[in-house]
Design an enzyme around this catalytic site. Structure first.
Site, PDB file in Angstrom:
ATOM      1  N   THR A  21       1.843   3.101   2.213  1.00 46.12           N
ATOM      2  CA  THR A  21       2.176   3.252   3.616  1.00 46.12           C
ATOM      3  C   THR A  21       3.579   2.917   3.982  1.00 46.12           C
ATOM      4  O   THR A  21       4.199   3.686   4.592  1.00 46.12           O
ATOM      5  CB  THR A  21       1.151   2.680   4.490  1.00 46.12           C
ATOM      6  N   GLY A  70      -2.868   3.093   0.117  1.00 41.10           N
ATOM      7  CA  GLY A  70      -2.464   1.702  -0.028  1.00 41.10           C
ATOM      8  C   GLY A  70      -1.343   1.042   1.075  1.00 41.10           C
ATOM      9  O   GLY A  70      -0.783   1.831   1.634  1.00 41.10           O
ATOM     10  N   CYS A  71      -1.428  -0.237   0.857  1.00 36.74           N
ATOM     11  CA  CYS A  71      -0.382  -0.737   1.915  1.00 36.74           C
ATOM     12  C   CYS A  71       0.884  -0.683   1.493  1.00 36.74           C
ATOM     13  O   CYS A  71       1.861  -0.214   2.404  1.00 36.74           O
ATOM     14  CB  CYS A  71      -0.858  -2.248   1.981  1.00 36.74           C
ATOM     15  N   TYR A  72       1.326  -1.023   0.254  1.00 38.91           N
ATOM     16  CA  TYR A  72       2.730  -0.642  -0.150  1.00 38.91           C
ATOM     17  C   TYR A  72       3.142   0.844   0.147  1.00 38.91           C
ATOM     18  O   TYR A  72       4.263   1.059   0.701  1.00 38.91           O
ATOM     19  CB  TYR A  72       2.870  -1.061  -1.515  1.00 38.91           C
TER      20      TYR A  72
END
Lengths: 342, 342, 342, 342
Positions: free
Chosen positions: D152, D148-150
């Site tokens: 990472t 997921g973005c967060y």
């Protein structure tokens, strides 16, 4: 009618002050000063005021200012402290929107603002203008130090916890985000639309001038020094501050929602949201309001408070008017406006 | 106090109407309806109104609405025309912020809005609520068709030229730009921040519903049909319309600046800027104002007018309140606000 | 590999040029100059280049620049014309992204740029670098005047009409809108996020430096002077220009869609959209592309063209690289990038 | 050339994947599926791809997908897990950009995603695709769960501290801010420009799906469960995540700058800034890069890490391509792009 003067009305806090004063029912705006713009109509610089304010900027002159009941300073740091003594001598009361009278310790002031304080004796009597903390003293004050924008959002968000001694106050964390108007109307590359829009960043991690101010407020309440990590961020919008505040709670049995609601029950400009809701900055855009929520996620021991203000209103011009209202016995909400949404 | 009802207060013109009504000194807001949100507090949907408006949305009921002096419709096109007859029968006056009563010809209405008009006889008596053109009729009207946002900015900008017959009115050009709130609060992909920010585009070049409305206004003034090319554009901001208007002048000796200043000299909500200045949309953000400038570049034969409004205020809710003030004999500026800048 | 130098790489066209050159497969970037930043790493000023460009700014020195095959000037107006003669003498070819070589008439140049032209004889040989018009001449040019951003969008949008003599070319209208990066990276109040976001305005109505440039291009094609009203606007975004172009057509039987598609069929960087579609600026963000659509609304006699570019790419750095590719016989699309969306 | 299929290419991670794949030198894009858009040209939906990608969306068919070497899923959560088994059986490798294979515990998966996991046995073998942690396993993986973005941004920022056991890992705080593209291309009111621009807010304080994902990563490194407070915020821009991370350090003598530089010295897509600098999101816009800084303000015991990524690139499509490069033995940086600034 209260006779009002404004020194330095060409920045963003200045124009916001003028907007709010222009419709305040108990105020006559007598004089606005600006060295650089003297002779020009205020409404030529700020066309939103066309038809509402028919004044020209004039060079600051003490004999004109002393005819006012109250003078607001919307000047760069270090200006007010050179003019206040004469105004006080003439019986004029002063509200400084800059930082000159915020830090009580002149040594600390010099450390962060890099010049000697010009009038430590007036500094000693100045009252820190956070009404939710110092209302009685503000009422009688000759000089009010209007709080910084970040300190307003952070202090109001932490006050209930610190007053009750509920959290580890040596490891407080304030992660704050501000719109770009907080950087002022100066022509700086970092404030250009092309630099600041579609961009987000932390800044001043190693030390920001609002850090000692927040620490002073909280230490005054706690009766001992506090440990605070304060990280400001720049967010791509004009107005608004959101502060997310983190503290480790000592006792998980406290009803935080009730605590916050009770603490601010009689405050006209602090709004504790119902449990489960979270505030957004646009809900206070243009309004003198600090809106907040308190949660303890996943039933853990970390309290999270989210507190929002409009940095130019509750964080500057609106709070200054709230202070004026208190000082002159007016209704505290006189002149208040509803936020613009969307 | 005027008793006011609002039908359909959940869109952007609705919340703007509520914001302005909540501080209007001569108004009591009695009822706000919404089928979808019935039972919910208005301030839960629009937290800017917390503390200022203590009403819940309710299902629209004719017997509740008939207790009002005036009912505003902030509904989708086609709703008001189904309810107005009953309200008029009960002596209630109506201001429709949608398009139901804007086009006088029911055939033209159907062509652009794709349904039959429900009450052509009421359409016939409805007054087009552009005060600068129709003030006397508005004063007596039972039904006011509040103008569209683009038509307000474009019509006011062209009126002085058309009234005087100064230009080739068969090749008028209106290049208009609107903030995204003009597309409403509906969940459409094209209105997402990720689609509409950092982006600019023309749309509706082949035909936009505001085209026949503008043509009708201008033809009414010219006493003959006019030729107008109208190209709307979407600009990445929330509020504001700028219309750049182009027309070939027949006589270069006319003093356009004087013409415009005189035409609008007594209008409280039209501001002709001094020669050489140009308007910007933020100077009217949140305010009921159309600000404009007229120029004839390089001494040529093309007149350029730049006209700005806040599409939600002079282009919708603010103009609706201006119309209400006229209809009920109040000061036309009652409840007006100063624009927020920055 | 082509050896490249860049004079003045600290503005927005400069950093865009560096971004594109850093991944161009046929180029070696040898030197970047800046008096103010000499000695500093380029990637400290532009962190997007960290790891991609390991150069420091250096003071401009002619003997270093003369080792390049081509030198780009991304400098303020008036700088290049003082340095080009020496470079040409050394056999270096020059692409000027500023305005020094755009207006062929030195008198006209002085009228708009307010200083005497330093080298009228080089001005005479310089080629205006709009490949879609001057490809053959660019191929052989020693000095290329890279077109302005507005002139690129407007000229490409009008070319097919003017080349064929289809419209009244004495009343052309170009209503153009630009993102704020067009104003450069200078610290100006008007370019601050707090001034330019949530705001839209016309500017320069009385006369903009790109007006004579566009007129010169169109007059060159028409073989006679043209009448053009050009109104630029500032739109609240970083990158992008949209130009809406209006002209009265003489013969309504022309198939405009076919005309435009044929005119640009072999152009790699002009994209005529299918009939009925309209371009948006974000579709070209970061890309060397002019995307356009042509319509004749309501079957009338006014042609409307909407033309979009990224002002920093097809309107500056990207077109400069396209010109370089042509001058050095590389594939014209070498180094081209796909736009970022969203 | 690697034969690539993309399932579900109509969202923001989808179009970003297509942009990056279209210029990847070692890839042939064979098939793009979308049930809703089947039959339409990809470039009609995403005009930035016109001329770069000549494919139509097609209905997903297993026999077409099995002709690929690798299939990316850019689908809603819950889609990939229903199709992966057949692809694996045919020898196709899979990179899932959704959440189906991120949480190793199917019970935890159901708790957060509210449906039973369709293939727990494949979940067991799937590799969490954070190359900086799992490069060797990714190389051999048949199924990669793209982070997921967060997670990472947060995980990379905390990894060096957790790996070395330097901080109190029971009271970690991650205050993260995301651009609006993180909410996807769905038509939701909260993602409208008029709701999300000029606005900042915290959300999901009580629990966000990325919380268990981050905890799983950190616990795997720490070898015991960690305490993390994760507060996501919505910031008014399209792309970018900034995570400010706070932890109390046990030993103030550690050289944090050296620790971070060494940890990521050989990572092509993690950039530790020089001491004293702070990262900004725009420096990674469009690029596969996590840029970070570590500080210990005022010599206290709280470590502050600021970590930025483009949520659509290093937080999604770019990392997916990095994983593909690793899986197929290509240069890990193949196809990488430079960020767009400004």
């Amino acid at each position: 009618m209260i006779k009002v003067g404004v020194v330095g009305g060409t920045g963003y806090t200045g124009v916001e002050l003028l907007r709010l004063l222009a419709t305040h029912p108990e105020v006559t705006l007598q004089v606005i000063t600006s060295r650089s713009e003297a002779g020009y109509a205020v409404s030529d610089m700020f066309p939103n005021l066309r038809g509402h304010l028919d004044l020209k900027f004039q060079v600051p002159q003490i004999n004109v200012l002393t005819e006012c009941d109250v003078v607001f300073f919307a000047t760069p740091n270090g200006t007010a402290m050179g003019m206040v003594a004469e105004l006080l001598a003439a019986g004029v009361r002063v509200i400084d929107l800059a930082a000159d009278f915020r830090l009580k310790d002149p040594v600390e002031w010099k450390r962060w603002y890099e010049v000697d304080h010009a009038c430590p004796e007036i500094l000693a009597e100045a009252v820190y203008g956070l009404p939710e903390l110092n209302r009685a003293a503000i009422k009688k004050a000759r000089v009010v130090a209007n709080p910084g924008c970040y300190p307003t959002a952070v202090s109001l968000g932490l006050l209930p916890l610190i007053e009750q001694g509920l959290v580890d106050d040596q490891h407080l964390i304030a992660d704050a985000k501000s719109g770009v108007s907080g950087a002022g109307r100066g022509a700086k590359v970092g404030s250009l639309l092309c630099e600041a829009s579609e961009n987000f960043k932390a800044y001043g991690v190693s030390g920001h001038r609002h850090l000692p101010e927040i620490r002073q407020v909280l230490a005054g309440v706690a009766k001992h020094s506090v440990g605070l990590t304060f990280v400001p961020h720049l967010t791509p919008m004009i107005r608004g501050i959101e502060a997310s505040l983190y503290a480790v709670i000592k006792n998980k049995n406290v009803d935080l929602q009730a605590l916050y609601e009770q603490r601010y029950a009689s405050e006209p400009f602090v709004d504790v949201l119902p449990a489960g809701q979270l505030p957004e900055t646009r809900s206070v855009k243009g309004a003198n309001m600090c809106r907040m929520a308190v949660q303890r996620p996943q039933d853990g021991d970390v309290v999270v408070v989210s507190s929002v203000i409009d940095n130019l209103v509750k964080g500057a011009a609106g709070q200054a008017i709230q202070n004026m209202n208190i000082m002159f016995g007016l209704a505290e909400t006189a002149g208040a406006q509803i936020a613009l949404l969307p």
